[in-house]
Design a protein around this motif. Structure first.
Motif, mmCIF file in Angstrom:
data_model
loop_
_atom_site.group_PDB
_atom_site.id
_atom_site.type_symbol
_atom_site.label_atom_id
_atom_site.label_comp_id
_atom_site.label_asym_id
_atom_site.label_seq_id
_atom_site.Cartn_x
_atom_site.Cartn_y
_atom_site.Cartn_z
ATOM 1 N N ASP A 228 0.783 -1.234 0.000
ATOM 2 C CA ASP A 228 0.000 0.000 0.000
ATOM 3 C C ASP A 228 0.816 1.286 0.000
ATOM 4 N N VAL A 229 2.124 1.194 -0.199
ATOM 5 C CA VAL A 229 2.936 2.406 -0.361
ATOM 6 C C VAL A 229 3.664 2.271 -1.709
ATOM 7 N N HIS A 230 3.724 3.368 -2.457
ATOM 8 C CA HIS A 230 4.437 3.305 -3.729
ATOM 9 C C HIS A 230 5.917 3.053 -3.470
ATOM 10 N N CYS A 231 6.494 2.105 -4.212
ATOM 11 C CA CYS A 231 7.907 1.828 -3.983
ATOM 12 C C CYS A 231 8.650 1.539 -5.280
ATOM 13 N N LEU A 232 9.937 1.815 -5.234
ATOM 14 C CA LEU A 232 10.856 1.506 -6.324
ATOM 15 C C LEU A 232 11.888 0.545 -5.753
ATOM 16 N N VAL A 233 11.997 -0.620 -6.364
ATOM 17 C CA VAL A 233 12.903 -1.618 -5.805
ATOM 18 C C VAL A 233 13.864 -2.131 -6.879
ATOM 19 N N HIS A 234 14.937 -2.741 -6.398
ATOM 20 C CA HIS A 234 15.895 -3.368 -7.304
ATOM 21 C C HIS A 234 15.459 -4.795 -7.610
ATOM 22 N N ASP A 235 15.901 -5.303 -8.744
ATOM 23 C CA ASP A 235 15.588 -6.686 -9.098
ATOM 24 C C ASP A 235 16.572 -7.601 -8.360
ATOM 25 N N GLU A 236 16.294 -7.832 -7.078
ATOM 26 C CA GLU A 236 17.205 -8.617 -6.240
ATOM 27 C C GLU A 236 17.317 -10.056 -6.741
ATOM 28 N N ALA A 237 16.231 -10.587 -7.258
ATOM 29 C CA ALA A 237 16.256 -11.965 -7.744
ATOM 30 C C ALA A 237 17.276 -12.095 -8.870
ATOM 31 N N HIS A 238 17.198 -11.201 -9.841
ATOM 32 C CA HIS A 238 18.140 -11.254 -10.961
ATOM 33 C C HIS A 238 19.575 -11.102 -10.478
ATOM 34 N N ALA A 239 19.806 -10.130 -9.604
ATOM 35 C CA ALA A 239 21.166 -9.846 -9.121
ATOM 36 C C ALA A 239 21.755 -11.072 -8.421
ATOM 37 N N GLY A 240 21.001 -11.626 -7.479
ATOM 38 C CA GLY A 240 21.514 -12.728 -6.672
ATOM 39 C C GLY A 240 21.742 -13.986 -7.486
ATOM 40 N N ILE A 241 20.776 -14.323 -8.332
ATOM 41 C CA ILE A 241 20.901 -15.553 -9.123
ATOM 42 C C ILE A 241 22.076 -15.450 -10.093
ATOM 43 N N THR A 242 22.211 -14.301 -10.751
ATOM 44 C CA THR A 242 23.313 -14.102 -11.698
ATOM 45 C C THR A 242 24.660 -14.261 -10.995
ATOM 46 N N MET A 243 24.771 -13.679 -9.808
ATOM 47 C CA MET A 243 26.036 -13.767 -9.070
ATOM 48 C C MET A 243 26.308 -15.206 -8.640
ATOM 49 N N GLY A 244 25.286 -15.866 -8.100
ATOM 50 C CA GLY A 244 25.459 -17.250 -7.662
ATOM 51 C C GLY A 244 25.936 -18.131 -8.812
ATOM 52 N N ARG A 245 25.317 -17.959 -9.963
ATOM 53 C CA ARG A 245 25.708 -18.755 -11.143
ATOM 54 C C ARG A 245 27.131 -18.455 -11.582
ATOM 55 N N HIS A 246 27.497 -17.167 -11.536
ATOM 56 C CA HIS A 246 28.856 -16.785 -11.945
ATOM 57 C C HIS A 246 29.880 -17.506 -11.073
ATOM 58 N N ILE A 247 29.652 -17.522 -9.767
ATOM 59 C CA ILE A 247 30.635 -18.116 -8.843
ATOM 60 C C ILE A 247 30.730 -19.629 -9.046
ATOM 61 N N THR A 248 29.585 -20.296 -9.210
ATOM 62 C CA THR A 248 29.681 -21.749 -9.405
ATOM 63 C C THR A 248 30.234 -22.079 -10.792
ATOM 64 N N SER A 249 30.013 -21.213 -11.765
ATOM 65 C CA SER A 249 30.540 -21.474 -13.116
ATOM 66 C C SER A 249 32.066 -21.460 -13.111
ATOM 67 N N LEU A 250 32.665 -20.832 -12.074
ATOM 68 C CA LEU A 250 34.126 -20.798 -11.967
ATOM 69 C C LEU A 250 34.651 -22.036 -11.228
ATOM 70 N N GLY A 251 33.735 -22.915 -10.833
ATOM 71 C CA GLY A 251 34.152 -24.172 -10.210
ATOM 72 C C GLY A 251 34.212 -24.144 -8.693
ATOM 73 N N HIS A 252 33.832 -23.028 -8.087
ATOM 74 C CA HIS A 252 33.889 -22.953 -6.617
ATOM 75 C C HIS A 252 32.799 -23.830 -5.999
ATOM 76 N N GLN A 253 33.169 -24.544 -4.931
ATOM 77 C CA GLN A 253 32.202 -25.401 -4.252
ATOM 78 C C GLN A 253 32.023 -25.039 -2.794
ATOM 79 N N LYS A 254 33.065 -24.443 -2.201
ATOM 80 C CA LYS A 254 32.951 -23.983 -0.809
ATOM 81 C C LYS A 254 32.830 -22.467 -0.842
ATOM 82 N N ILE A 255 31.633 -21.985 -0.479
ATOM 83 C CA ILE A 255 31.351 -20.553 -0.600
ATOM 84 C C ILE A 255 31.069 -19.972 0.778
#
Lengths: 328, 328
Positions: free
Chosen positions: B148-175
C-alpha cells in the motif's frame, strides 16, 4: 534600554544591532563598538536571546557542495551526532558546486525558519556575504576564512609544510603537484602555498604544477593524460580523492607505486587505507569540525562570545605510498 | 460532485479520499473502489490537484539511513539533478539507521510542508506505515517493497541468481556468504535468498553464512576474525562496502585475492574499480533510481496513475577479483 537606544548610541541601524544580538554577521568595527556599549550600559543581550528562544524551530540548516564528498559526509556525521544529542533537527541542502544554488540555499533555509546555517565553504563571493547579511540568523562557514563571518578552518599551513618536508626528506627532487582552482582559497591557495613552502626548504627541488578537478572521475581522466608526461618521482595531490584518481590511472597504465613514483594526498579519507599501497596523507579532523560547528552555532544563538576564526589541527600519516627515492 | 460525495459513495472517510487524491497511501481495495467511482462519476481529480498546486512549497524531502553510504549518495545525486532541473528544492534528513528517527523525520518533513517524501527504505515497521498514513502527502519508498505504499525496488532476484551462477561457473564449491540482518528485507532476505538459489543450481556446493554489519569499519573488524577460520574458495558479500572491508582485512592478513579466494560484492560502487584487484560486482542503477523516484513523486502529486511497485534492472560486472578455482 531598548535595541533602539543601543542602535542610536552606536550610530548604526536597528537591524545591525539585531544581527549583532542574533549572532549574525557584523563588521569587526561595529561589533567592537556594540560590545563596548553593551558593557557600558549593562544591556543584557541574554534577555533578548531568551525571548528569541521561544521563536526557535530547533532546525539547523546545512549547505554542502557535493553529495559524493567524503569530507562533507564526515563533517555532516559530526554535525548530525551533535545536533541529535541536543534534540535539534538537521536539514541538508546541496549546491552541487554551483554558486547560485549555494546562495539560493541560504535564502531557502532562512525561509524554512532554520535557527542557523552551517555553510560548507568553497568559493565565497560577495553575493554570499550579502545573503548571509540579509538572512539575519547565525551563519558559520566551514573550511574557508571569510571576513566578518564566523568560520572554522583547517590549519592548512601546518598540513602543507609537513607534507612538503616529508617528501623532500625522502630525497625527492622532481615533484609533481596536482592542485585545484585558485577560486577555492583554502585548498587552491593556502594548502598549495604551504606545500610549496615545505618543499622549498630543501634547495634544488623542482616543482611542476597541474590543475585538476575535485571530482574523482574528472581527476582520473586528467591523471591518465598527465602521468605519461611527467618525470616526477613524487606526486603530491591536494586531496585524497585526487590521489585515489591518480592511483586508479597508475594501475591502468601499469605504473607501480611507490617504485615508479611516491604518491600522497590530503584528508585522511577511509579509502586511502583500503587501496594497496595505502596512501600517505594528512588526516583532517572532519567529524570534530562538524561537532565544533554545532557548538559554535549554539553559542551564537545564545549570544555568547565566539572567536571569528577557529583553527582545527591535523597530522601527517605516513603509509606505504611514499618511500625514499631509488636511484637508478 | 465533492470529496464528501465521493467519500459517501465509497463508504470511506473524507480523509481517505483526500489521501487518495493526494497520491498518499491507501489500501489496494479502497484505491480500486475509488478508481471506479472516479471513473463512473466523471469526478476530475485534476481539478483538485490543481487547487493543491497553489499550496505547494516545491520542497521534496528525503530521509536517508546514513550519511556515509555510497548508494544513498548516488541516489541523492539522481534525485537532486532531477529536482533541480524542475526548480524544486531538495531537503535531506538523516536517520542514522535509527527507526525512531526515521519516523520522526517523516513527521518533521510534513511539518516543514514538504510536498512529498522519498524514504530510503531499510527496516520498515508498522510505525512507518502509520506515519506515512497520517502525513497525508505522497511518500515513495526506495529499495524495500511495502504494501500500500508506492515503492521503487531493485531486481534482487536477478542480481543474486546471476552472481550465484557466476561463482559456481568458476568451479567454486565452498562458498562463504557474508550477509546482513534479516530485518532488512531487500538485502537481508531477498538478495541473500537469490544468491543461494543461484549457487544451488550446481549440486555439491557448500554455503557457509556469517552475518556482518553494513558499516565499513564494523564489517572490517568482523572480517579479520572470519577470514582465518573459513575454508571457502569464494566469498560473496551482499554489498560492495562489505567486499571492500574484506579486501582491507585480507591485505592485512596477507591473503592474495583472487589466488587465496575469489571475492564479489553487490552495488557497483566506484571504489570497487580503484582497488586492486578490481572487485566483481552487480551494478545497481542508483542514479536512475533517484531520477525515477522524482518522476514518480511528481506523477503522484499530479494525481496520475502510478504502479505501486516499480522494479529497476541491474547487471553483473565481472572483474579481476573472481577467477576459476585453482586446484592445489
Amino acid at each position: 534600554m531598548t535595541i533602539n537606544d543601543i542602535a542610536q548610541l552606536a550610530g548604526v541601524a536597528k537591524s545591525t544591532v539585531s544581527r549583532y544580538l542574533n549572532g549574525g554577521s557584523v563588521s569587526r568595527k561595529t561589533r567592537e563598538k556594540l560590545d563596548e556599549i553593551v558593557r557600558e550600559t549593562g544591556y543584557s543581550p541574554n534577555t533578548f536571546a531568551q525571548s528569541l528562544k521561544a521563536k526557535r524551530t530547533n532546525i539547523v540548516g546545512t549547505i554542502i557542495p557535493r553529495l559524493d564528498s567524503y569530507s562533507s559526509n564526515e563533517i555532516l556525521e559530526g554535525i548530525d551526532q551533535e545536533l541529535w544529542q541536543r534534540q535539534l533537527q538537521l536539514i541538508i541542502t546541496n549546491s552541487d558546486q554551483n554558486v547560485a544554488r549555494e546562495i539560493e540555499n541560504i535564502y531557502a533555509l532562512a525561509r524554512q525558519k532554520a535557527d542557523a546555517i552551517i555553510l560548507f565553504g568553497g568559493v565565497i563571493t560577495s553575493d554570499h556575504l550579502k545573503a548571509i547579511h540579509e538572512v539575519n540568523i547565525p551563519v558559520v562557514i566551514l573550511g574557508q576564512e571569510t571576513p566578518d563571518v564566523h568560520c572554522l578552518v583547517h590549519d592548512e599551513a601546518h598540513a602543507g609544510i609537513t607534507m612538503g618536508r616529508h617528501i623532500t626528506s625522502l630525497g625527492h627532487q622532481k615533484i609533481l603537484l596536482l592542485r585545484v582552482k585558485k577560486e577555492d582559497r583554502a585548498i587552491g591557495q593556502l594548502r598549495r602555498a604551504a606545500i610549496i613552502e615545505g618543499l622549498s626548504q630543501k634547495a634544488s627541488v623542482e616543482v611542476e604544477e597541474q590543475e585538476v578537478s575535485f571530482v574523482f572521475e574528472e581527476a582520473y581522466q586528467q591523471a591518465k593524460l598527465i602521468l605519461p608526461k611527467t618525470k616526477a618521482t613524487a606526486i603530491i595531490c591536494v586531496t585524497d580523492t585526487i590521489a585515489l584518481a591518480v592511483m586508479k590511472a597508475a594501475h591502468e597504465l601499469s605504473y607501480v607505486i611507490p617504485n615508479d613514483f611516491s604518491l600522497a594526498g590530503f584528508g585522511g579519507y577511509n579509502a586511502t587505507t583500503i587501496v594497496s599501497p595505502a596512501i600517505t596523507t594528512v588526516r583532517y579532523p572532519y567529524r570534530e569540525l562538524g561537532k565544533k560547528a554545532v557548538t559554535t552555532v549554539l553559542q551564537l544563538l545564545n549570544a555568547e562570545d565566539v572567536p571569528m576564526k577557529q583553527i582545527m589541527k591535523n597530522e601527517l600519516i605516513v603509509r606505504e605510498s611514499t618511500q625514499k627515492i631509488t636511484l637508478s
